[in-house]
Design a protein around this motif. Structure first.
Motif, PDB file in Angstrom:
ATOM      1  N   GLN A  80       3.100   5.462   2.962  1.00  0.00           N
ATOM      2  CA  GLN A  80       3.836   4.254   3.342  1.00  0.00           C
ATOM      3  C   GLN A  80       3.091   3.606   4.498  1.00  0.00           C
ATOM      4  O   GLN A  80       3.227   4.006   5.644  1.00  0.00           O
ATOM      5  CB  GLN A  80       5.262   4.620   3.738  1.00  0.00           C
ATOM      6  CG  GLN A  80       6.071   5.178   2.566  1.00  0.00           C
ATOM      7  CD  GLN A  80       6.914   6.371   2.937  1.00  0.00           C
ATOM      8  OE1 GLN A  80       7.396   6.451   4.052  1.00  0.00           O
ATOM      9  NE2 GLN A  80       7.090   7.299   2.012  1.00  0.00           N
ATOM     10  N   GLY A  81       2.242   2.629   4.153  1.00  0.00           N
ATOM     11  CA  GLY A  81       1.383   2.038   5.171  1.00  0.00           C
ATOM     12  C   GLY A  81       0.365   3.066   5.622  1.00  0.00           C
ATOM     13  O   GLY A  81      -0.356   3.648   4.817  1.00  0.00           O
ATOM     14  N   ASN A  82       0.311   3.328   6.926  1.00  0.00           N
ATOM     15  CA  ASN A  82      -0.619   4.320   7.458  1.00  0.00           C
ATOM     16  C   ASN A  82      -0.012   5.714   7.514  1.00  0.00           C
ATOM     17  O   ASN A  82      -0.683   6.681   7.871  1.00  0.00           O
ATOM     18  CB  ASN A  82      -1.075   3.908   8.866  1.00  0.00           C
ATOM     19  CG  ASN A  82      -1.888   2.632   8.845  1.00  0.00           C
ATOM     20  OD1 ASN A  82      -2.690   2.428   7.942  1.00  0.00           O
ATOM     21  ND2 ASN A  82      -1.678   1.763   9.833  1.00  0.00           N
ATOM     22  N   LYS A  83       1.268   5.830   7.191  1.00  0.00           N
ATOM     23  CA  LYS A  83       1.953   7.113   7.289  1.00  0.00           C
ATOM     24  C   LYS A  83       1.869   7.879   5.978  1.00  0.00           C
ATOM     25  O   LYS A  83       2.082   7.322   4.903  1.00  0.00           O
ATOM     26  CB  LYS A  83       3.428   6.888   7.660  1.00  0.00           C
ATOM     27  CG  LYS A  83       4.220   8.173   7.814  1.00  0.00           C
ATOM     28  CD  LYS A  83       5.669   7.875   8.127  1.00  0.00           C
ATOM     29  CE  LYS A  83       6.483   9.156   8.242  1.00  0.00           C
ATOM     30  NZ  LYS A  83       7.922   8.880   8.485  1.00  0.00           N
ATOM     31  N   ILE A  84       1.545   9.170   6.060  1.00  0.00           N
ATOM     32  CA  ILE A  84       1.512  10.037   4.888  1.00  0.00           C
ATOM     33  C   ILE A  84       2.635  11.060   5.005  1.00  0.00           C
ATOM     34  O   ILE A  84       2.755  11.750   6.018  1.00  0.00           O
ATOM     35  CB  ILE A  84       0.160  10.759   4.758  1.00  0.00           C
ATOM     36  CG1 ILE A  84      -0.965   9.746   4.515  1.00  0.00           C
ATOM     37  CG2 ILE A  84       0.210  11.775   3.608  1.00  0.00           C
ATOM     38  CD1 ILE A  84      -2.338  10.366   4.427  1.00  0.00           C
ATOM     39  N   THR A  85       3.468  11.124   4.000  1.00  0.00           N
ATOM     40  CA  THR A  85       4.555  12.105   3.953  1.00  0.00           C
ATOM     41  C   THR A  85       4.295  13.038   2.780  1.00  0.00           C
ATOM     42  O   THR A  85       3.897  12.585   1.697  1.00  0.00           O
ATOM     43  CB  THR A  85       5.917  11.416   3.755  1.00  0.00           C
ATOM     44  OG1 THR A  85       6.079  10.405   4.759  1.00  0.00           O
ATOM     45  CG2 THR A  85       7.058  12.415   3.858  1.00  0.00           C
ATOM     46  N   ARG A  86       4.499  14.326   3.002  1.00  0.00           N
ATOM     47  CA  ARG A  86       4.222  15.318   1.955  1.00  0.00           C
ATOM     48  C   ARG A  86       5.512  15.905   1.403  1.00  0.00           C
ATOM     49  O   ARG A  86       6.438  16.168   2.150  1.00  0.00           O
ATOM     50  CB  ARG A  86       3.347  16.443   2.510  1.00  0.00           C
ATOM     51  CG  ARG A  86       1.987  15.977   2.998  1.00  0.00           C
ATOM     52  CD  ARG A  86       1.344  16.974   3.938  1.00  0.00           C
ATOM     53  NE  ARG A  86       0.142  16.423   4.529  1.00  0.00           N
ATOM     54  CZ  ARG A  86       0.139  15.617   5.614  1.00  0.00           C
ATOM     55  NH1 ARG A  86       1.295  15.322   6.199  1.00  0.00           N
ATOM     56  NH2 ARG A  86      -0.985  15.162   6.103  1.00  0.00           N
TER      57      ARG A  86
ATOM     58  N   LYS B  91       0.810  -1.214   0.000  1.00  0.00           N
ATOM     59  CA  LYS B  91       0.000   0.000   0.000  1.00  0.00           C
ATOM     60  C   LYS B  91       0.847   1.270   0.000  1.00  0.00           C
ATOM     61  O   LYS B  91       1.660   1.498   0.880  1.00  0.00           O
ATOM     62  CB  LYS B  91      -0.914   0.007   1.224  1.00  0.00           C
ATOM     63  CG  LYS B  91      -1.810   1.243   1.297  1.00  0.00           C
ATOM     64  CD  LYS B  91      -2.629   1.242   2.560  1.00  0.00           C
ATOM     65  CE  LYS B  91      -3.442   2.523   2.677  1.00  0.00           C
ATOM     66  NZ  LYS B  91      -4.201   2.565   3.935  1.00  0.00           N
ATOM     67  N   GLY B  92       0.638   2.063  -1.023  1.00  0.00           N
ATOM     68  CA  GLY B  92       1.165   3.413  -0.996  1.00  0.00           C
ATOM     69  C   GLY B  92       2.512   3.640  -1.633  1.00  0.00           C
ATOM     70  O   GLY B  92       2.756   4.725  -2.137  1.00  0.00           O
ATOM     71  N   LEU B  93       3.418   2.668  -1.617  1.00  0.00           N
ATOM     72  CA  LEU B  93       4.738   2.914  -2.175  1.00  0.00           C
ATOM     73  C   LEU B  93       4.647   3.136  -3.687  1.00  0.00           C
ATOM     74  O   LEU B  93       3.782   2.595  -4.360  1.00  0.00           O
ATOM     75  CB  LEU B  93       5.679   1.744  -1.879  1.00  0.00           C
ATOM     76  CG  LEU B  93       6.119   1.597  -0.416  1.00  0.00           C
ATOM     77  CD1 LEU B  93       6.948   0.325  -0.256  1.00  0.00           C
ATOM     78  CD2 LEU B  93       6.914   2.801   0.052  1.00  0.00           C
TER      79      LEU B  93
END
Length: 300
Positions: free
Chosen positions: A287-293, A17-19
């Motif tokens: 990245q998983g549950n983490k959101i980086t902007r 998820k997300g990568l």
């Protein structure tokens, strides 16, 4: 192999998820394979509560050994190391930043030149950019010991030699000044800014995270000095960067930076627009549950 072109077999695997789709870590970590590449990782690998092989991500040494194994197995970099206490970057997330930046207009061509602001002792962005896309890079830092550590790693890896240049920022009040030389042009600048306003704030944040995880108070990803904090914290650093980027508006196609605190995004975007940027993008990396902007802006 061109990283943009994956085999049908690779495409058939479930994507984590997300990568970013081109991220080599989409399928998680293959610990037996990583241990073969870097045997020092072996003593840190144990079954977790679900019976899957993993490491204790609260253990700085375990995380460092995992990084060394990933860089050796997936990016053909040997003898990666950082001094005790230095910031230990999560490789999948740092690779994601490089992949998303490669998607920006104008960066899908050969001969790309990257500037890393605050490269740290790990030198992670230039290392990954060189190995993934073959970019040429300049890494800048205010700490001579950090630059010396990156230089030692370059010496041990022939594929990096002649591709990464290191420059020391002599003035803590400047970011691009003293680094970007007259007549020089970069396609991209990247940055992972210090996000705390003081050493006390950094320690308090670390203690809060570890108490939530019921862990001993330790910084599992390390970090010290200018890597973790600066006067005014992340927002003041970013404002300084944006204002100075205007001065070098014709010498860099894309200025970019991670923004760890969501509350800082709106005021920084407002300043970027005020200074006349012609293109402004907010990119979310999950990245998983983490959101980086990431904020990316251009005056060109």
């Amino acid at each position: 192999m061109n990283p943009r072109h994956r085999s049908k077999k690779s495409q058939a695997k479930p994507i984590r998820k997300g990568l970013h789709p081109r991220n080599r870590h989409n399928q998680g970590y293959n610990f037996p394979t990583l241990v073969k590449s870097h045997p020092a990782l072996a003593r840190h690998v144990k079954p977790n509560a679900h019976g899957d092989l993993s490491i204790d991500f609260a253990d700085p040494l375990a995380v460092k050994m995992l990084n060394a194994a990933l860089l050796k197995h997936d990016y053909q970099l040997v003898d990666w190391d950082i001094p005790e206490g230095a910031l230990c970057p999560p490789i999948p997330g740092r690779a994601d930043y490089i992949h998303y930046m490669a998607d920006l207009p104008g960066l899908d061509q050969p001969g790309i030149k990257l500037l890393d602001i605050g490269t740290g002792a790990s030198g992670i962005y230039p290392l990954l950019a060189c190995q993934i896309y073959g970019w040429k890079c300049v890494g800048s830092d205010i700490n001579p010991e950090s630059l010396a550590n990156v230089a030692a790693m370059i010496d041990k890896n022939p594929s990096l030699q002649g591709r990464i240049t290191l420059r020391r920022q002599q003035d803590k009040n400047h970011i691009f000044s003293g680094i970007i030389q007259p007549g020089e042009f970069f396609d991209l600048s990247v940055c992972n800014p210090p996000f705390h306003a003081s050493p006390e704030e950094a320690l308090k944040s670390s203690q809060l995270k570890t108490s939530n995880l019921a862990l001993a108070p330790t910084l599992n990803f390390g970090g010290q000095g200018a890597e973790l904090w600066c006067k005014g914290g992340e927002q003041l650093f970013l404002k300084k960067m944006v204002r100075e980027s205007q001065v070098y508006s014709t010498q860099c196609r894309w200025f970019t930076s991670l923004v760890s605190k969501a509350d800082n995004v709106k005021p920084i975007k407002k300043l970027i627009r005020k200074l006349g940027a012609l293109d402004l993008r907010e990119i979310e990396m999950k990245q998983g549950n983490k959101i980086t902007r990431v904020l990316a802006w251009s005056f060109l």
